[in-house]
Design a protein around this motif. Structure first.
Motif, PDB file in Angstrom:
ATOM      1  N   ARG A   5      29.141  35.372  38.509  1.00 46.83           N
ATOM      2  CA  ARG A   5      29.131  36.118  39.772  1.00 46.83           C
ATOM      3  C   ARG A   5      28.886  37.599  39.518  1.00 46.83           C
ATOM      4  O   ARG A   5      28.122  38.251  40.240  1.00 46.83           O
ATOM      5  N   GLY A  47      30.226  32.047  44.141  1.00 49.08           N
ATOM      6  CA  GLY A  47      30.599  31.069  43.130  1.00 49.08           C
ATOM      7  C   GLY A  47      32.088  30.848  43.117  1.00 49.08           C
ATOM      8  O   GLY A  47      32.811  31.194  44.056  1.00 49.08           O
ATOM      9  N   ALA A  48      32.580  30.247  42.034  1.00 48.14           N
ATOM     10  CA  ALA A  48      33.994  29.895  41.920  1.00 48.14           C
ATOM     11  C   ALA A  48      34.861  31.139  41.962  1.00 48.14           C
ATOM     12  O   ALA A  48      34.526  32.164  41.365  1.00 48.14           O
ATOM     13  N   PRO A  49      36.018  31.069  42.665  1.00 45.15           N
ATOM     14  CA  PRO A  49      36.884  32.248  42.770  1.00 45.15           C
ATOM     15  C   PRO A  49      37.532  32.607  41.436  1.00 45.15           C
ATOM     16  O   PRO A  49      37.767  31.746  40.582  1.00 45.15           O
ATOM     17  N   LEU A  50      37.834  33.901  41.270  1.00 41.96           N
ATOM     18  CA  LEU A  50      38.502  34.382  40.071  1.00 41.96           C
ATOM     19  C   LEU A  50      39.999  34.118  40.162  1.00 41.96           C
ATOM     20  O   LEU A  50      40.569  34.002  41.254  1.00 41.96           O
ATOM     21  N   ALA A  51      40.652  34.079  39.017  1.00 46.30           N
ATOM     22  CA  ALA A  51      42.090  33.789  38.988  1.00 46.30           C
ATOM     23  C   ALA A  51      42.919  34.948  39.516  1.00 46.30           C
ATOM     24  O   ALA A  51      43.942  34.742  40.168  1.00 46.30           O
ATOM     25  N   GLU A  56      39.388  39.128  42.560  1.00 51.05           N
ATOM     26  CA  GLU A  56      38.597  38.270  43.447  1.00 51.05           C
ATOM     27  C   GLU A  56      38.241  39.002  44.740  1.00 51.05           C
ATOM     28  O   GLU A  56      37.089  38.974  45.192  1.00 51.05           O
TER      29      GLU A  56
END
Length: 499
Positions: A5, A47-51, A56
């Motif tokens: 991302r 895209g996939a979310p950050l931890a 995020e």
């Protein structure tokens, strides 16, 4: 080092990725700013979310901002600065790597100019007249130092680009306004907060009156029986020569660095900041910092100062140098060097995540540096000398006028000529400097963020003082802020635990 991302964002902001972030895998590369290239780049966002929730939110804000700037408003079609930055070779003058490495990147970059110009000419079909006029000098400066015998293809492409802007400067749409709703959306999305332009304009009016009061009291201390205009004129007449402005900037840089390190206003301070002339391609700015970027090997940062053009008349030269008068110059050095941009970028190098190192809010970055100008009054910088307070007020009057002008121009309530007069009457600058400031609003609609960001940081500090009670100190507050990097304004309060 970068997740997909963050990489997709950097692919859309190649000049910033290369120089501002320090990702030198982008050396010798230009971004594809053709209409199709921008559409493809925007499609890769997400895209996939950050931890980490804060990271995020920060990353998602930048993605949303790019979708507005390049997707909805299509700034790559109206704003040549995006393309000028794409072509700009000044990055390779910085000592971030061995000379032969930087020279190779520069050659590769120059070889990309014909393709980059072709994309620019395809994209730039909506350039307003005043936008082109404001950036024509910077576009012309891109070719400074090129060798016609070695760089013929690049120079031919550059000439096509400049001619395109000259036509727009003569024949482009005389109306440069984005429109109020577009400006509000651009600002709000970038800073993850709601924006009410009418309220911002009211804040600008109130801040201008506060600053005029600060200026009046400073001028009264300097010349008790003189009108403010006469005192300001005398202060502005006390400026370096064109040949001496860099030497005085070097002296001021040493002074503000020494004060910042001794005061403890931030938890730690390191690094080297040098002073030199701005590259010709960046002649649109009076002064700026080119920092050692977060992802590159450490090296010197540069405080760039733009001397007056040799082609100018004596009066134009005097008008330009008046901005660097000995009353304003200390505040300029605080802003650009310490504890302003140079200090801030030293902390961004140590930020705890790639997102915080790489993604920088305009309003936070400029708001921080502007906030520090006045905070140093509180900290005792040049204590007892009303010249510094006057310089702070004069610099801040320029910034608050930017906020008023950006709102006025882009809502259609103000013309470029009226904007220029506002800088003359409210900010005490004149000639080419006043015109340059007025036209900047047309291609930098967010330049009111200096004042907006400053006011938000003052508000955060007040909230932290209330919440932390006896545990509050400027050092603690600044350390907590700088650990966030340069987040969008709307995310900082929650990240600091202030609601």
């Amino acid at each position: 080092m970068l997740g997909p991302r963050l990489r997709a964002i950097c692919d859309l902001i190649v000049p910033t990725a290369r120089e501002g972030i320090g990702l030198h895998a982008y050396d010798g590369v230009v971004g594809d700013l053709s209409p199709a290239g921008v559409r493809a780049g925007l499609a890769r966002l997400g895209g996939a979310p950050l931890a980490d929730p804060h990271d995020e939110a920060h990353l998602a804000t930048v993605e949303a901002s790019l979708r507005v700037e390049l997707g909805e408003l299509e700034e790559h079609r109206r704003n040549p600065l995006l393309h000028i930055s794409n072509l700009d070779l000044a990055n390779y003058d910085r000592a971030y790597a061995p000379p032969e490495e930087r020279a190779a990147g520069r050659r590769a970059h120059l070889a990309c100019w014909p393709d980059a110009v072709a994309a620019a000419l395809e994209a730039l079909d909506r350039v307003p007249r005043h936008v082109a006029q404001g950036l024509l000098g910077a576009a012309e400066g891109l070719a400074h130092g090129l060798d016609p015998s070695k760089d013929a293809d690049a120079l031919a492409a550059h000439q096509r680009f400049v001619e395109h802007l000259r036509r727009a400067a003569a024949e482009g749409d005389p109306h440069a306004a984005l429109g109020g709703p577009a400006l509000a959306r651009l600002l709000a999305t970038a800073e993850a907060t709601d924006v009410d332009l009418a309220r911002l304009a009211e804040q600008a009016d109130g801040e201008r009156e506060r600053l005029r009061s600060l200026l009046a009291s400073s001028c009264e201390a300097l010349q008790p029986d003189a009108p403010i205009v006469a005192t300001v004129a005398a202060l502005e007449a006390d400026h370096p020569t064109a040949d001496g402005v860099l030497d005085e900037a070097r002296q001021m840089t040493g002074e503000v660095l020494a004060f910042t390190r001794a005061s403890g206003i931030v938890p730690e301070h390191d690094g080297e900041c040098r002073v030199g002339p701005a590259p010709p391609s960046r002649s649109y700015a009076l002064a700026m910092l080119s920092p050692a970027a977060p992802f590159e090997e450490d090296g010197p940062s540069w405080f760039h100062v733009t001397p007056p053009a040799r082609s100018w008349s004596p009066q134009q030269v005097d008008d330009w140098l008046a901005v660097f008068n000995r009353t304003r110059l200390p505040a300029i050095a605080v802003h650009e060097v310490a504890p302003g941009h140079f200090t801030h970028f030293r902390f961004m190098r140590r930020a705890p995540s790639a997102v915080r190192k790489a993604l920088h809010s305009y309003a936070f970055v400029e708001g921080w540096a502007h906030y520090m100008e006045e905070l140093l009054l509180e900290e005792g910088f040049r204590a007892g000398d009303p010249h510094y307070a006057a310089g702070v007020a004069l610099e801040a009057l320029v910034r608050v006028t930017r906020l008023a002008v950006a709102i006025g121009l882009h809502t259609g309530a103000m013309t470029a000529d009226e904007a220029e007069r506002r800088f003359v009457e409210d900010a005490f600058i004149r000639g080419p400097a006043a015109r340059s400031e007025a036209l900047r609003a047309t291609w930098d609609p967010g330049y009111g963020s200096y004042t907006w960001g400053k006011l938000e940081l003052w508000g955060l500090r007040a909230d932290a003082r209330r919440a932390w009670g006896s545990g509050f100190s400027n050092r603690r507050f600044h350390g907590a802020l700088l650990a966030l990097g340069a987040p969008p304004l709307g995310l900082a309060r929650c990240a600091l635990g202030l609601g």
